[in-house]
Design an enzyme around this catalytic site. Sequence first.
Site, PDB file in Angstrom:
ATOM      1  N   PHE A  65     -21.795  10.382  10.159  1.00 23.67           N
ATOM      2  CA  PHE A  65     -21.032   9.891  11.310  1.00 23.67           C
ATOM      3  C   PHE A  65     -19.641   9.408  10.941  1.00 23.67           C
ATOM      4  O   PHE A  65     -18.798   9.252  11.800  1.00 23.67           O
ATOM      5  CB  PHE A  65     -21.766   8.722  11.983  1.00 23.67           C
ATOM      6  N   TRP A  68     -14.990   6.848   5.251  1.00 27.17           N
ATOM      7  CA  TRP A  68     -14.499   5.555   4.748  1.00 27.17           C
ATOM      8  C   TRP A  68     -14.334   5.615   3.245  1.00 27.17           C
ATOM      9  O   TRP A  68     -14.836   6.531   2.588  1.00 27.17           O
ATOM     10  CB  TRP A  68     -15.371   4.374   5.196  1.00 27.17           C
ATOM     11  N   ASN A  69     -13.614   4.645   2.703  1.00 26.80           N
ATOM     12  CA  ASN A  69     -13.276   4.607   1.286  1.00 26.80           C
ATOM     13  C   ASN A  69     -13.529   3.223   0.687  1.00 26.80           C
ATOM     14  O   ASN A  69     -13.478   2.210   1.397  1.00 26.80           O
ATOM     15  CB  ASN A  69     -11.779   4.898   1.087  1.00 26.80           C
ATOM     16  N   HIS A  76      -1.044  -8.012  -6.585  1.00 23.77           N
ATOM     17  CA  HIS A  76       0.406  -7.812  -6.476  1.00 23.77           C
ATOM     18  C   HIS A  76       0.752  -6.323  -6.514  1.00 23.77           C
ATOM     19  O   HIS A  76       1.549  -5.869  -7.312  1.00 23.77           O
ATOM     20  CB  HIS A  76       1.128  -8.621  -7.559  1.00 23.77           C
ATOM     21  N   HIS A  80       3.687  -6.676  -0.866  1.00 22.68           N
ATOM     22  CA  HIS A  80       2.710  -7.755  -0.972  1.00 22.68           C
ATOM     23  C   HIS A  80       3.341  -9.130  -0.837  1.00 22.68           C
ATOM     24  O   HIS A  80       4.565  -9.272  -0.832  1.00 22.68           O
ATOM     25  CB  HIS A  80       1.905  -7.645  -2.275  1.00 22.68           C
ATOM     26  N   ASP A  82       3.591 -13.001  -2.286  1.00 23.35           N
ATOM     27  CA  ASP A  82       3.419 -13.868  -3.458  1.00 23.35           C
ATOM     28  C   ASP A  82       3.178 -15.302  -2.976  1.00 23.35           C
ATOM     29  O   ASP A  82       4.044 -15.892  -2.318  1.00 23.35           O
ATOM     30  CB  ASP A  82       4.691 -13.882  -4.309  1.00 23.35           C
ATOM     31  N   HIS A  86       0.699 -18.364  -7.622  1.00 29.41           N
ATOM     32  CA  HIS A  86       0.935 -17.239  -8.533  1.00 29.41           C
ATOM     33  C   HIS A  86       1.702 -17.697  -9.778  1.00 29.41           C
ATOM     34  O   HIS A  86       1.499 -17.152 -10.862  1.00 29.41           O
ATOM     35  CB  HIS A  86       1.724 -16.156  -7.801  1.00 29.41           C
ATOM     36  N   HIS A 214      10.657 -16.418  -9.092  1.00 30.32           N
ATOM     37  CA  HIS A 214       9.274 -16.882  -9.079  1.00 30.32           C
ATOM     38  C   HIS A 214       9.204 -18.378  -9.400  1.00 30.32           C
ATOM     39  O   HIS A 214       8.514 -19.147  -8.720  1.00 30.32           O
ATOM     40  CB  HIS A 214       8.427 -16.109 -10.104  1.00 30.32           C
TER      41      HIS A 214
HETATM   42 MN   LIG Z   1       3.996 -10.370  -6.821  1.00 29.89          MN
END
Ligand SMILES: [Mn+2]
Lengths: 265, 265
Positions: A65, A68-69, A76, A80, A82, A86, A214
């Site tokens: 039916f 999907w995976n 990261h 994405h 942060d 992190h 960062h």
């Molecule tokens: Mn990152």
Amino acid sequence: MTAETAASAGLAGFLEGIVTGRIRVVDLTMTLQPDFPTIVLPPEFGQSWPFRMEEISRYDHRGPFCYWNNFACGEHTGTHFDAPIHWISGKDLPQNATDTIPPEKFIAHACVIDCVDAAAGDPDYLLTIADVEAWEQRHGRIPPRSWLLMRTDWSRRDWTGYMNMAEDGAHTPGPHPDLIPWAVEERDIIGFGSEAVGTDAGQAQHFPVPYPCHYHAHGNNRFGLPSLTNLDKLPPQGAVLITPPLKIRDGSGSPTRVLALVEEG
Amino acid sequence: MTAETAASAGLAGFLEGIVTGRIRVVDLTMTLQPDFPTIVLPPEFGQSWPFRMEEISRYDHRGPFCYWNNFACGEHTGTHFDAPIHWISGKDLPQNATDTIPPEKFIAHACVIDCVDAAAGDPDYLLTIADVEAWEQRHGRIPPRSWLLMRTDWSRRDWTGYMNMAEDGAHTPGPHPDLIPWAVEERDIIGFGSEAVGTDAGQAQHFPVPYPCHYHAHGNNRFGLPSLTNLDKLPPQGAVLITPPLKIRDGSGSPTRVLALVEEG
Ligand SMILES: [Mn+2]
Ligand SMILES: [Mn+2]
């Protein structure tokens, strides 16, 4: 406008704007796919998994039916978010992880600084305070709680050009070491975003404070948003970003579907 | 209100509502963590990976500056988005995958049907057309393009009670087989969401059309949103849901951070 009209204009008007197209939704996300390049650290350090998919079924004997995976990646990977946890500078801050950041912080204003020409001429280009002040002369002061977004069209490059690795490491644009402390202190930004694979410049490990974006952003409980695309579709001021990371327990970040809302003039 | 005032009230007023708290942001997402239960299919079928994390570094010899993780899961893990391509009935529809659905569809109105008492008395409780019509008598007609959300407080259960497995399979509430065709045809819903591990009831493989919610919703290019929580914090009408899945190439769905916007009265 009475308070009642304002309230009704708020959320109902907002949704009506989405449906009618008066508010355009721009997808700032690069597609997650197995060939998306993974950030590589020196070999003595832990490494991020690349993005990988495994098909579970595709309308076949493994599941008649459905399709999907399964998938695997680093927190990261791709476009994405942060989170402050992190970085070591943000490790003891309150509400510093993907599951504890107050969700209203995932909706915020955006200021987009056009650095396309500068980055085309110099892959190590660093966005300075003076650049941002010049931008403010034209587009107005950065409001508090804004994303500061560095547009370079870097996301239009092929993967080799995107990573731009040389023997001495990556050469990709990012903020000057002075920029983020100033942008946090003087402009109260909510975070810094860019089109390159990380928020810091490719050579930022050699800066006096390594990875200063960062260090200073996360140390002040601000966020990062690398690997954005379609920043050319945003106005310099006025877009609203929706940036909710996955609610990973104690997560340091996650691949994120980043949407921008743009009001048609 | 002039057109200009309305436009300014739209996006600027919206953001001001978020910042002042006049618009509350409610997190409808369950936390992604290794003990989150995984949907289990009969053994002859392909299986979803459970949610798994691997620490890359935590301010240590593996990475002195940073903390981060790798993770793996199925596209249908935790609070997640079901795209039409997930089901055979939606496999050939246009713009049916996580990377091709127009992004404005990730922002939509919500109607929340309170089924807490019914589901407490009967774990196989099925939400009917009559239930929804009775709800409309009290709260008004479902507007087009709304999420139809089934509140059961199921997300408050411990994991055993959440999955509620017996020898004959899972016993969890969901929509009656007649509901989704009606809700699509007569109310033009954008999708169906619930607190259980899937949008269909636990016993839905035995229905005349197996998994009728998946079959009819996805066959009509509508979406699913299972494993929601905090539906008790939403009004019956008026909340706006933000539901962007990860931009997985050809993805059938993905874990998603689902946020609701609620205007304080
Ligand atoms: Mn990152
Ligand atoms: Mn699903």
